[in-house]
Design a protein around this motif. Sequence first.
Motif, PDB file in Angstrom:
ATOM      1  N   LYS A   1       0.859  -1.179   0.000  1.00 12.58           N
ATOM      2  CA  LYS A   1       0.000   0.000   0.000  1.00 12.58           C
ATOM      3  C   LYS A   1       0.895   1.229   0.000  1.00 12.58           C
ATOM      4  CE  LYS A   1      -4.199   1.903   2.037  1.00 12.58           C
ATOM      5  NZ  LYS A   1      -5.034   1.534   0.893  1.00 12.58           N
ATOM      6  N   LEU A   2       0.688   2.104  -0.970  1.00 10.94           N
ATOM      7  CA  LEU A   2       1.471   3.329  -1.082  1.00 10.94           C
ATOM      8  C   LEU A   2       0.650   4.490  -0.540  1.00 10.94           C
ATOM      9  CD1 LEU A   2       4.177   4.487  -2.226  1.00 10.94           C
ATOM     10  CD2 LEU A   2       2.890   5.082  -4.275  1.00 10.94           C
ATOM     11  N   VAL A   3       1.156   5.125   0.518  1.00 11.17           N
ATOM     12  CA  VAL A   3       0.505   6.281   1.105  1.00 11.17           C
ATOM     13  C   VAL A   3       1.228   7.524   0.597  1.00 11.17           C
ATOM     14  CG1 VAL A   3      -0.142   7.458   3.236  1.00 11.17           C
ATOM     15  CG2 VAL A   3      -0.097   4.951   3.157  1.00 11.17           C
ATOM     16  N   VAL A   4       0.523   8.368  -0.129  1.00 10.06           N
ATOM     17  CA  VAL A   4       1.116   9.576  -0.708  1.00 10.06           C
ATOM     18  C   VAL A   4       0.700  10.784   0.122  1.00 10.06           C
ATOM     19  CG1 VAL A   4       1.249  11.069  -2.739  1.00 10.06           C
ATOM     20  CG2 VAL A   4       1.071   8.588  -3.031  1.00 10.06           C
ATOM     21  N   LEU A   5       1.696  11.485   0.660  1.00 12.62           N
ATOM     22  CA  LEU A   5       1.424  12.748   1.345  1.00 12.62           C
ATOM     23  C   LEU A   5       1.400  13.845   0.291  1.00 12.62           C
ATOM     24  CD1 LEU A   5       3.704  12.513   4.515  1.00 12.62           C
ATOM     25  CD2 LEU A   5       1.342  11.763   4.221  1.00 12.62           C
ATOM     26  N   SER A   6       0.237  14.430   0.085  1.00 11.34           N
ATOM     27  CA  SER A   6       0.038  15.379  -1.008  1.00 11.34           C
ATOM     28  C   SER A   6      -0.148  16.789  -0.480  1.00 11.34           C
ATOM     29  CB  SER A   6      -1.199  14.958  -1.823  1.00 11.34           C
ATOM     30  OG  SER A   6      -1.679  16.009  -2.617  1.00 11.34           O
TER      31      SER A   6
ATOM     32  N   LEU B   1       6.013   1.838   8.667  1.00 13.90           N
ATOM     33  CA  LEU B   1       6.024   2.449   7.344  1.00 13.90           C
ATOM     34  C   LEU B   1       7.442   2.449   6.789  1.00 13.90           C
ATOM     35  CD1 LEU B   1       3.808   5.647   7.849  1.00 13.90           C
ATOM     36  CD2 LEU B   1       3.186   3.613   6.543  1.00 13.90           C
ATOM     37  N   VAL B   2       7.551   2.305   5.479  1.00 14.63           N
ATOM     38  CA  VAL B   2       8.801   2.565   4.770  1.00 14.63           C
ATOM     39  C   VAL B   2       8.579   3.840   3.970  1.00 14.63           C
ATOM     40  CG1 VAL B   2      10.456   1.770   3.053  1.00 14.63           C
ATOM     41  CG2 VAL B   2       9.421   0.118   4.630  1.00 14.63           C
ATOM     42  N   TYR B   3       9.247   4.903   4.379  1.00 18.15           N
ATOM     43  CA  TYR B   3       9.073   6.184   3.704  1.00 18.15           C
ATOM     44  C   TYR B   3      10.053   6.304   2.548  1.00 18.15           C
ATOM     45  CZ  TYR B   3       9.470  11.037   2.466  1.00 18.15           C
ATOM     46  OH  TYR B   3       9.529  12.186   1.733  1.00 18.15           O
TER      47      TYR B   3
ATOM     48  N   LEU C   1      13.379  -5.187   3.475  1.00 20.65           N
ATOM     49  CA  LEU C   1      12.912  -4.120   4.363  1.00 20.65           C
ATOM     50  C   LEU C   1      11.765  -4.581   5.253  1.00 20.65           C
ATOM     51  CD1 LEU C   1      12.972  -0.932   2.090  1.00 20.65           C
ATOM     52  CD2 LEU C   1      14.641  -1.642   3.808  1.00 20.65           C
ATOM     53  N   GLU C   2      11.048  -5.627   4.838  1.00 21.10           N
ATOM     54  CA  GLU C   2       9.954  -6.142   5.660  1.00 21.10           C
ATOM     55  C   GLU C   2      10.458  -6.686   6.989  1.00 21.10           C
ATOM     56  OE1 GLU C   2       6.481  -7.677   2.757  1.00 21.10           O
ATOM     57  OE2 GLU C   2       8.275  -8.928   2.686  1.00 21.10           O
ATOM     58  N   HIS C   3      11.746  -7.075   7.036  1.00 18.73           N
ATOM     59  CA  HIS C   3      12.311  -7.718   8.223  1.00 18.73           C
ATOM     60  C   HIS C   3      13.205  -6.774   9.024  1.00 18.73           C
ATOM     61  CE1 HIS C   3      10.718 -11.320   6.393  1.00 18.73           C
ATOM     62  NE2 HIS C   3      11.442 -11.106   5.316  1.00 18.73           N
ATOM     63  N   ILE C   4      13.247  -5.504   8.635  1.00 19.40           N
ATOM     64  CA  ILE C   4      14.055  -4.525   9.359  1.00 19.40           C
ATOM     65  C   ILE C   4      13.146  -3.730  10.292  1.00 19.40           C
ATOM     66  CG2 ILE C   4      15.448  -2.429   9.130  1.00 19.40           C
ATOM     67  CD1 ILE C   4      16.527  -3.563   6.517  1.00 19.40           C
ATOM     68  N   GLU C   5      13.552  -3.632  11.545  1.00 21.22           N
ATOM     69  CA  GLU C   5      12.753  -2.932  12.539  1.00 21.22           C
ATOM     70  C   GLU C   5      13.105  -1.442  12.551  1.00 21.22           C
ATOM     71  OE1 GLU C   5      10.196  -4.067  14.561  1.00 21.22           O
ATOM     72  OE2 GLU C   5      10.357  -5.710  13.131  1.00 21.22           O
ATOM     73  N   PRO C   6      12.116  -0.588  12.831  1.00 24.84           N
ATOM     74  CA  PRO C   6      12.376   0.853  12.928  1.00 24.84           C
ATOM     75  C   PRO C   6      13.303   1.131  14.125  1.00 24.84           C
ATOM     76  CG  PRO C   6      10.035   0.382  12.714  1.00 24.84           C
ATOM     77  CD  PRO C   6      10.695  -0.924  12.991  1.00 24.84           C
ATOM     78  N   TRP C   7      14.056   2.222  14.127  1.00 25.35           N
ATOM     79  CA  TRP C   7      14.307   3.078  12.980  1.00 25.35           C
ATOM     80  C   TRP C   7      15.424   2.508  12.110  1.00 25.35           C
ATOM     81  CZ3 TRP C   7      13.113   8.700  12.652  1.00 25.35           C
ATOM     82  CH2 TRP C   7      12.181   9.109  13.584  1.00 25.35           C
ATOM     83  N   ALA C   8      15.403   2.834  10.823  1.00 32.18           N
ATOM     84  CA  ALA C   8      16.500   2.451   9.943  1.00 32.18           C
ATOM     85  C   ALA C   8      16.596   3.463   8.806  1.00 32.18           C
ATOM     86  CB  ALA C   8      16.283   1.042   9.386  1.00 32.18           C
ATOM     87  N   MET C   9      17.819   3.920   8.532  1.00 36.98           N
ATOM     88  CA  MET C   9      18.083   4.883   7.460  1.00 36.98           C
ATOM     89  C   MET C   9      19.508   4.695   6.964  1.00 36.98           C
ATOM     90  SD  MET C   9      16.431   8.460   8.869  1.00 36.98           S
ATOM     91  CE  MET C   9      16.906   8.224  10.573  1.00 36.98           C
ATOM     92  N   ALA C  10      19.777   5.197   5.763  1.00 34.53           N
ATOM     93  CA  ALA C  10      21.134   5.180   5.219  1.00 34.53           C
ATOM     94  C   ALA C  10      21.827   6.501   5.534  1.00 34.53           C
ATOM     95  CB  ALA C  10      21.096   4.947   3.712  1.00 34.53           C
ATOM     96  N   PRO C  11      23.158   6.488   5.627  1.00 29.89           N
ATOM     97  CA  PRO C  11      23.899   7.734   5.896  1.00 29.89           C
ATOM     98  C   PRO C  11      23.741   8.732   4.756  1.00 29.89           C
ATOM     99  CG  PRO C  11      25.287   5.799   6.226  1.00 29.89           C
ATOM    100  CD  PRO C  11      24.048   5.325   5.541  1.00 29.89           C
ATOM    101  N   ASP C  12      23.912  10.000   5.084  1.00 30.68           N
ATOM    102  CA  ASP C  12      23.841  11.053   4.071  1.00 30.68           C
ATOM    103  C   ASP C  12      25.225  11.217   3.444  1.00 30.68           C
ATOM    104  OD1 ASP C  12      23.700  14.449   3.606  1.00 30.68           O
ATOM    105  OD2 ASP C  12      22.159  13.146   2.799  1.00 30.68           O
TER     106      ASP C  12
ATOM    107  N   MET D   1      13.345   5.797   4.877  1.00 29.80           N
ATOM    108  CA  MET D   1      13.277   5.562   6.315  1.00 29.80           C
ATOM    109  C   MET D   1      12.349   4.386   6.607  1.00 29.80           C
ATOM    110  SD  MET D   1      12.893   9.325   8.125  1.00 29.80           S
ATOM    111  CE  MET D   1      11.432   9.827   7.203  1.00 29.80           C
ATOM    112  N   VAL D   2      12.788   3.519   7.490  1.00 35.40           N
ATOM    113  CA  VAL D   2      11.899   2.524   8.086  1.00 35.40           C
ATOM    114  C   VAL D   2      11.521   3.081   9.454  1.00 35.40           C
ATOM    115  CG1 VAL D   2      11.601   0.133   8.821  1.00 35.40           C
ATOM    116  CG2 VAL D   2      13.105   0.666   6.883  1.00 35.40           C
ATOM    117  N   LEU D   3      10.226   3.310   9.675  1.00 33.20           N
ATOM    118  CA  LEU D   3       9.815   3.994  10.896  1.00 33.20           C
ATOM    119  C   LEU D   3       8.519   3.397  11.448  1.00 33.20           C
ATOM    120  CD1 LEU D   3       7.262   6.239  10.220  1.00 33.20           C
ATOM    121  CD2 LEU D   3       9.088   7.059   8.733  1.00 33.20           C
TER     122      LEU D   3
END
Length: 265
Positions: free
Chosen positions: A25-30, A86-88, A102-113, A133-135
């Motif tokens: 399910k894709l949730v779009v913030l508009s 959610l996976v943002y 990503l389904e098996h990664i627990e929040p929080w998770a992000m890659a470095p900038d 973000m996994v949140l």
Amino acid sequence: MICFFPGILCLYKSIIYNSQLESFKLVVLSRGLSANNESTLRQLPGVRVINLDKLDGLGAGTGLNAKKMFNMNKLYLFGLDEYEKLVYLDADMLCLGDLRPLEHIEPWAMAPDYGQNVGASVGQRMMFNTGVMVLRPCKETFGNLVKTLRGMRFGHFADQAVINKYLNDDSVPVECLHPKWNLIISNKHINKKMYSDIMKSGVKFMHFTKIKPWAIGRGLLVEKTSSKVYLHAKDRLLRWRFKEEIALWKSADASMRIETASSAV
């Protein structure tokens, strides 16, 4: 201001074609989308559109104008506590690989900038890029982010700075994702070996931070400059520096078609 509707469509199609997820399910913030574009998104299978123009703003008490508040939209994610996880994804992403891990990664998770010349940091931590973000949404977290927002001055990083400051100040554990989950295209000329190695081994998401492939030729690639000469020169430079990435996005967008109730996109 750049319209991200073409980017959202291409991201959606690339997830369907490459993610190997049975369903999602894709949730779009508009915010600021035209009625026609929002209607098109609502017709896509599995898409829910949340119109932020109809929600209470975050701006009260922050001293930020409407344009700056526009860059805080992803903070609303943390109030969507009807979702356990959610996976943002930023709208300027292209999915190029299987998302099932990503389904098996627990929040929080992000890659470095890693898109900066010198790796940015917040407090004692590296700066995480919030494009992926996994949140876990939580009203308490949302409230804490708003408090952090109201106590900050803002620079280049917008909502990314708010989220990173909250994570640092509250010592929130964060799993560091491999950069393949958020390959920032400016890495191509900053961390050349890393970029080349990830391109060879497999990218999950390519992040078009420096240039929006759908906006080329529309005078929208560089903001906050009054010099048209500089604008066009920068446009040409970016086209040349990222021509392979632009071609990849355009090829993906052209080759993937999704049927809606009224048309194909």
